[in-house]
Design a protein around this motif. Structure first.
Motif, PDB file in Angstrom:
ATOM      1  N   ASP A  84     -23.242  -4.553  52.129  1.00  0.00           N
ATOM      2  CA  ASP A  84     -22.143  -3.696  52.547  1.00  0.00           C
ATOM      3  C   ASP A  84     -21.942  -2.522  51.589  1.00  0.00           C
ATOM      4  O   ASP A  84     -22.373  -2.568  50.439  1.00  0.00           O
ATOM      5  CB  ASP A  84     -20.850  -4.510  52.601  1.00  0.00           C
ATOM      6  CG  ASP A  84     -19.778  -3.855  53.476  1.00  0.00           C
ATOM      7  OD1 ASP A  84     -20.047  -2.777  54.037  1.00  0.00           O
ATOM      8  OD2 ASP A  84     -18.680  -4.432  53.594  1.00  0.00           O
ATOM      9  N   SER A  85     -21.270  -1.503  52.078  1.00  0.00           N
ATOM     10  CA  SER A  85     -20.819  -0.430  51.201  1.00  0.00           C
ATOM     11  C   SER A  85     -19.748  -0.988  50.283  1.00  0.00           C
ATOM     12  O   SER A  85     -19.191  -2.061  50.538  1.00  0.00           O
ATOM     13  CB  SER A  85     -20.222   0.714  52.013  1.00  0.00           C
ATOM     14  OG  SER A  85     -21.198   1.273  52.835  1.00  0.00           O
ATOM     15  N   LEU A  86     -19.455  -0.264  49.213  1.00  0.00           N
ATOM     16  CA  LEU A  86     -18.459  -0.740  48.276  1.00  0.00           C
ATOM     17  C   LEU A  86     -17.265   0.193  48.210  1.00  0.00           C
ATOM     18  O   LEU A  86     -16.118  -0.226  48.268  1.00  0.00           O
ATOM     19  CB  LEU A  86     -19.089  -0.859  46.883  1.00  0.00           C
ATOM     20  CG  LEU A  86     -20.237  -1.867  46.795  1.00  0.00           C
ATOM     21  CD1 LEU A  86     -20.986  -1.710  45.499  1.00  0.00           C
ATOM     22  CD2 LEU A  86     -19.691  -3.278  46.931  1.00  0.00           C
ATOM     23  N   PHE A  87     -17.531   1.480  48.146  1.00  0.00           N
ATOM     24  CA  PHE A  87     -16.449   2.422  47.899  1.00  0.00           C
ATOM     25  C   PHE A  87     -16.845   3.755  48.513  1.00  0.00           C
ATOM     26  O   PHE A  87     -17.734   4.429  48.011  1.00  0.00           O
ATOM     27  CB  PHE A  87     -16.267   2.555  46.383  1.00  0.00           C
ATOM     28  CG  PHE A  87     -15.058   3.331  45.950  1.00  0.00           C
ATOM     29  CD1 PHE A  87     -13.946   3.464  46.772  1.00  0.00           C
ATOM     30  CD2 PHE A  87     -15.023   3.932  44.699  1.00  0.00           C
ATOM     31  CE1 PHE A  87     -12.831   4.163  46.356  1.00  0.00           C
ATOM     32  CE2 PHE A  87     -13.905   4.637  44.262  1.00  0.00           C
ATOM     33  CZ  PHE A  87     -12.815   4.748  45.095  1.00  0.00           C
ATOM     34  N   ILE A 122     -23.127  -6.784  58.303  1.00  0.00           N
ATOM     35  CA  ILE A 122     -23.789  -7.082  57.043  1.00  0.00           C
ATOM     36  C   ILE A 122     -24.483  -8.432  57.160  1.00  0.00           C
ATOM     37  O   ILE A 122     -23.830  -9.467  57.287  1.00  0.00           O
ATOM     38  CB  ILE A 122     -22.780  -7.116  55.874  1.00  0.00           C
ATOM     39  CG1 ILE A 122     -21.883  -5.881  55.927  1.00  0.00           C
ATOM     40  CG2 ILE A 122     -23.503  -7.224  54.540  1.00  0.00           C
ATOM     41  CD1 ILE A 122     -22.593  -4.562  56.014  1.00  0.00           C
ATOM     42  N   ARG A 130     -14.660  -6.294  54.408  1.00  0.00           N
ATOM     43  CA  ARG A 130     -15.595  -6.202  53.290  1.00  0.00           C
ATOM     44  C   ARG A 130     -16.653  -7.298  53.339  1.00  0.00           C
ATOM     45  O   ARG A 130     -16.327  -8.477  53.474  1.00  0.00           O
ATOM     46  CB  ARG A 130     -14.857  -6.280  51.952  1.00  0.00           C
ATOM     47  CG  ARG A 130     -13.803  -5.184  51.723  1.00  0.00           C
ATOM     48  CD  ARG A 130     -14.451  -3.828  51.649  1.00  0.00           C
ATOM     49  NE  ARG A 130     -13.576  -2.744  51.201  1.00  0.00           N
ATOM     50  CZ  ARG A 130     -12.513  -2.258  51.854  1.00  0.00           C
ATOM     51  NH1 ARG A 130     -12.132  -2.793  52.989  1.00  0.00           N
ATOM     52  NH2 ARG A 130     -11.843  -1.240  51.372  1.00  0.00           N
ATOM     53  N   GLY A 131     -17.891  -6.875  53.248  1.00  0.00           N
ATOM     54  CA  GLY A 131     -18.986  -7.831  53.221  1.00  0.00           C
ATOM     55  C   GLY A 131     -19.333  -8.402  54.587  1.00  0.00           C
ATOM     56  O   GLY A 131     -20.225  -9.220  54.705  1.00  0.00           O
ATOM     57  N   ASN A 159     -18.153   6.941  43.988  1.00  0.00           N
ATOM     58  CA  ASN A 159     -19.030   5.832  44.366  1.00  0.00           C
ATOM     59  C   ASN A 159     -20.158   5.703  43.350  1.00  0.00           C
ATOM     60  O   ASN A 159     -20.401   6.593  42.551  1.00  0.00           O
ATOM     61  CB  ASN A 159     -19.634   6.088  45.734  1.00  0.00           C
ATOM     62  CG  ASN A 159     -20.711   7.140  45.657  1.00  0.00           C
ATOM     63  OD1 ASN A 159     -21.847   6.856  45.319  1.00  0.00           O
ATOM     64  ND2 ASN A 159     -20.353   8.364  45.919  1.00  0.00           N
ATOM     65  N   ASP A 160     -20.875   4.597  43.416  1.00  0.00           N
ATOM     66  CA  ASP A 160     -21.956   4.386  42.449  1.00  0.00           C
ATOM     67  C   ASP A 160     -23.288   4.007  43.065  1.00  0.00           C
ATOM     68  O   ASP A 160     -24.259   3.876  42.358  1.00  0.00           O
ATOM     69  CB  ASP A 160     -21.584   3.241  41.495  1.00  0.00           C
ATOM     70  CG  ASP A 160     -20.207   3.415  40.931  1.00  0.00           C
ATOM     71  OD1 ASP A 160     -20.018   4.395  40.203  1.00  0.00           O
ATOM     72  OD2 ASP A 160     -19.327   2.624  41.248  1.00  0.00           O
TER      73      ASP A 160
END
Lengths: 312, 530
Positions: free
Chosen positions: B42-45, B240, B208-209, B51-52
């Motif tokens: 999944d994406s995080l932010f 995901i 999320r996830g 973002n990272d």
């Protein structure tokens, strides 16, 4: 000691257990090499970026300061935010926990439905063909790796025959149960094998006990002897086993969760460990500890009902 | 020079993705409906600046737009929210003309002020990991309506590419500032829950996830082939599914329309499945082994890999074609520079053709006729790492190099790497920007992160790189990059392995998806035939 007193004492024991678990998890996660910042920023970040973020998140403070801060917040129910997902930890857990609880519940029900009748059949026919067949089948169930069983079920029942969905969790309650059917069966197979073997052994032991002989001699009907005297007594050790197994399933169904794409807490825990997402690891451990304690308490209460000697 | 290069790489792109191109040209797109695409993580932010990770970068372009955008072949840029851009004042002034009538997904119009604010936020040295891409900007002026002037500290040939990169995406200033939150970081968290951009889709729900649902942005500015606004889809759902087998089973069962990261071992099988279409998108991804090349390791022991002959011997002793056959089942191709062949200004060389005799001779010259032992951190549970390293281990044993494989988890590997407390490690790289400067600053330019923390330092490369960062003559810049690549490849501070495409698969009726070499997933023209 009466039942209420017993429960109260047990609940009180839980408090120091939690503080200890909290401390151990807190220290252990920090002993792992790498921290959330290096997990987050990956290979490319410059030292400057890493140090800035580390300071922002308070990881530059001493581990004890960090622990006290954590305790202070945890007491008020504030477990902070997930470092990876940037949302409150409580929300992440609240999204996943019902999935895991439903899956564990279903798996336990399936396992008991399979194991108890078959254990009875096996024990009553000890060392004759029904016993052999049942034992061999369960031996296979017990020794097959879970991911393999899961994949076979998925390929045959979901991908080929399209009886069940391949994975996911669905939208409505009925849909959830529908999606969780195969993963629950997968978990139940090995679970049932353990219960069956244990229950068969204790049934055989009880069947030979003198009080059963006595009950039979009194002329009690076979059904009543079996249910009230044999099964009831044989279940005492099985209940403990079921409790322990449920505890393991709650956080440890990771393989099943990933094969069936079920968004439970097992996957969240593993992902969080890989991301060094300290707040999620800590909160999830504590929440699971609470649930496991409750499961054990319930197990003990059931045992007390089956065998009144426990409280003495 | 640049144009002929562009043509050449376009040709490779078309050849490489032959099936895709053909099917795209043939049909008219279906409007409406929903596409489900399975991702491995999944994406995080979803904040362009803070973002990272690739899991964010690769999908963010579906929500946010940049002023310019990378071309589908990844080596050039094309108009995005800006329709025109020009430099003046000896390259120190950069003027952008904004597209007219663009609206954010909430209906508010895009203004020059939004652009200035977004770029100022992105270039703030205290924010995020990417601000250095815009470091040449001195000040920004918004001239309503529709003009933005960037005053530069120095001419910057990378700026065009930087303005086409995710971190310079344009966000609505007023809406962001009105978002609750005590600090800018808190505001960003809250804003990223329900991001508003000018991109083709809007995020409407996110577990999320588990899954992410994106709905069509009715205000999107780009038109489809039928002349009506894109996107074609009403809804796009990301599911995901981390397990490779499950992702594929779901695709085969028709529960999803497409899936990313198809394992190499399954590509052939999917290619022969009549219901599916296997797509192999050219990428900027390179797989290589990093090594520490400084004189002594962290524990004080002398480092044989400080000697260039040893590093060259390690490379000569690797049969890249065999590794490609084992790990990628022939889908990869040998690296021909430290940067991928899809990177602008790439200059290819036949690097270190397999020659164990030469490797032995070089080791003998370095005084290591009996070989040496070296340890490598690999990612535990990663089958690519396992396959690559077992092959390399076996090949190296023939010339006397004993490779000790130490599987660790990712944060451990990263931490050791950053401390420069490692001998070797496995690694992969994809570019985030359609310019060679990013990969070069990490691989070859010492002052950034000590050349992949190898401590390899070539003052001439550092000098060339610094020059190239201000070089406005494309020809001269290409020459600088040629020399950088030749010098680096000769010094061999990495073990060269291979390039791989992005393997994705779709149901036959799900079309129009594009993944550019930088990795960005474009769904704006995706559709599902009824």
């Amino acid at each position: 000691m009466n039942k209420t007193g017993y429960i109260a004492a047990r609940l009180l024991q839980i408090v120091p257990t939690f503080i200890l678990i909290g401390l151990v998890v807190f220290v252990l996660t920090r002993l792992l090499p790498g921290d959330p910042v290096s997990a987050m920023l990956g290979d490319r970040a410059t030292d400057e970026a890493v140090n800035r973020l580390r300071a922002q998140m308070g990881f530059d403070r001493s581990i004890w300061t960090q622990f006290l801060l954590f305790l202070e917040r945890a007491v008020t129910g504030d477990f902070g935010s997930s470092i990876a997902y940037r949302v409150p930890v409580t929300r992440l857990i609240a999204e996943r926990l019902p999935v895991t609880l439903t899956l564990t519940g279903l798996a336990t029900i399936f396992a008991l439905l399979m194991a108890v009748p078959l254990a009875l059949v096996a024990a009553l026919n000890a060392n004759r063909w029904p016993d052999y067949v049942i034992r061999v089948v369960f031996q296979v169930g017990l020794s097959s790796p879970i991911f393999y069983v899961g994949l076979v079920l998925l390929t045959v029942l979901a991908a080929w025959l399209r009886i069940f969905p391949v994975g996911g969790f669905g939208e409505t309650m009925l849909d959830h149960l529908w999606h969780l059917f195969l993963p629950a069966i997968t978990l139940a197979l090995s679970f049932a094998a353990v219960i069956m073997r244990n229950l068969r052994a204790s049934l055989m032991e009880v069947l030979e006990a003198e009080f059963v002989e006595f009950a039979r001699a009194k002329g009690l009907p076979r059904q009543i002897v079996l249910m009230r005297h044999v099964l009831r007594n044989a279940l005492i050790t099985t209940v403990t086993l079921v409790g322990l197994h449920i505890g393991a399933l709650l956080g440890g169904a990771v393989i099943t969760e990933s094969v069936f794409a079920v968004p439970g807490v097992g996957r969240l825990m593993v992902d969080s460990i890989f991301a060094r997402d300290y707040p999620v690891i800590q909160a999830l451990t504590l929440v699971l500890a609470v649930i496991v304690s409750v499961v054990f308490l319930v197990t003990d209460l059931i045992q007390m009902t089956l065998d009144p000697r426990v409280t003495r | 020079m640049r144009r002929s290069f562009l043509k050449a790489s376009l040709a490779t792109l078309i050849v490489a993705s032959g099936v895709v191109g053909a099917s795209l040209a043939a049909d008219a797109a279906t409007r409406g409906g929903k596409m489900i695409y399975a991702r491995y993580a999944d994406s995080l932010f979803l904040d362009p600046v803070l973002n990272d990770a690739n899991v964010d970068i690769w999908v963010m372009n579906n929500i946010y737009d940049t002023l310019l955008t990378p071309t589908a072949d990844g080596v050039g840029v094309q108009p995005g929210l800006a329709t025109k851009w020009e430099t003046s004042d000896g390259g120190k002034t950069f003027t952008l003309t904004l597209r007219e009538g663009v609206k954010f997904s909430d209906g508010t119009p895009l203004t020059a002020a939004d652009v200035k604010w977004s770029l100022d936020r992105a270039r703030d040295p205290k924010a995020g990991a990417w601000n250095s891409s815009l470091a040449s900007i001195d000040s920004i002026e918004a001239k309503e309506p529709g003009t933005v002037v960037l005053k530069l500290k120095n001419p910057d040939p990378t700026l065009v590419a930087a303005l086409a990169t995710f971190n310079s995406a344009i966000m609505p200033q007023k809406l962001f500032e009105a978002t609750p939150g005590a600090t800018p970081e808190d505001k960003a968290k809250a804003f990223a829950e329900k991001p508003v951009g000018t991109g083709p889709f809007m995020l409407t729900s996110w577990k999320r996830g588990v899954s992410m649902t994106l709905k069509r942005n009715p205000n999107y500015w780009k038109a489809g082939e039928d002349g009506k606004p894109l996107p074609y889809l009403d809804e796009l759902e990301f599911q995901i599914i981390p397990d490779d087998s499950t992702r594929l089973l779901k695709l085969k069962a028709g529960e999803i329309d497409g899936a990313e990261f198809i394992p190499y071992a399954r590509v052939k099988e999917l290619q022969s499945d009549a219901n599916l279409r296997m797509e192999l998108w050219p990428s900027t991804r390179v797989r290589y082994l990093t090594m520490f090349a400084g004189p002594t390791f962290k524990d004080g022991k002398p480092n044989p890999m400080a000697n260039v002959k040893v590093r060259q011997a390690m490379n000569y002793a690797v049969n890249k074609d065999a590794v490609i056959a084992i790990t990628t089942l022939g889908l990869g191709k040998p690296m021909r520079s430290f940067m991928s062949s899809t990177t602008p200004l790439f200059v290819g060389q036949d690097l270190y053709k397999y020659d164990p005799a030469k490797a032995k001779a070089l080791l003998a010259e370095a005084g290591l006729a009996n070989g040496f032992e070296v340890s490598i951190y690999s990612l535990s549970g990663n089958s690519d790492d396992q396959n690559d390293l077992q092959a390399v281990q076996q090949m190296w044993s023939q010339v006397g190099i004993k490779l000790k494989i130490e599987p660790v988890d990712n944060p451990t590997r990263t931490a050791r790497y950053r401390e420069e407390n490692f001998q070797m490690r496995t690694a992969a790289w994809t570019n985030d920007i359609s310019d060679p400067s990013q990969i070069t600053s990490y691989f070859a330019y010492w002052p950034n992160i000590h050349s992949l923390h190898s401590d390899f330092k070539d003052p001439r490369i550092d000098e060339l790189f610094e020059k190239s960062q201000r070089e406005t003559d494309p020809k001269a810049r290409a020459e600088q990059y040629k020399e950088i690549q030749q010098r680096y490849n000769e010094a061999a501070p990495i073990v060269y392995l291979y390039e791989t495409p992005y393997p994705v698969a779709f149901r036959k009726n799900a079309k129009g998806f594009v993944q550019i070499p930088l990795g960005n997933n474009l769904f704006e023209a995706a559709y599902v035939e009824k």
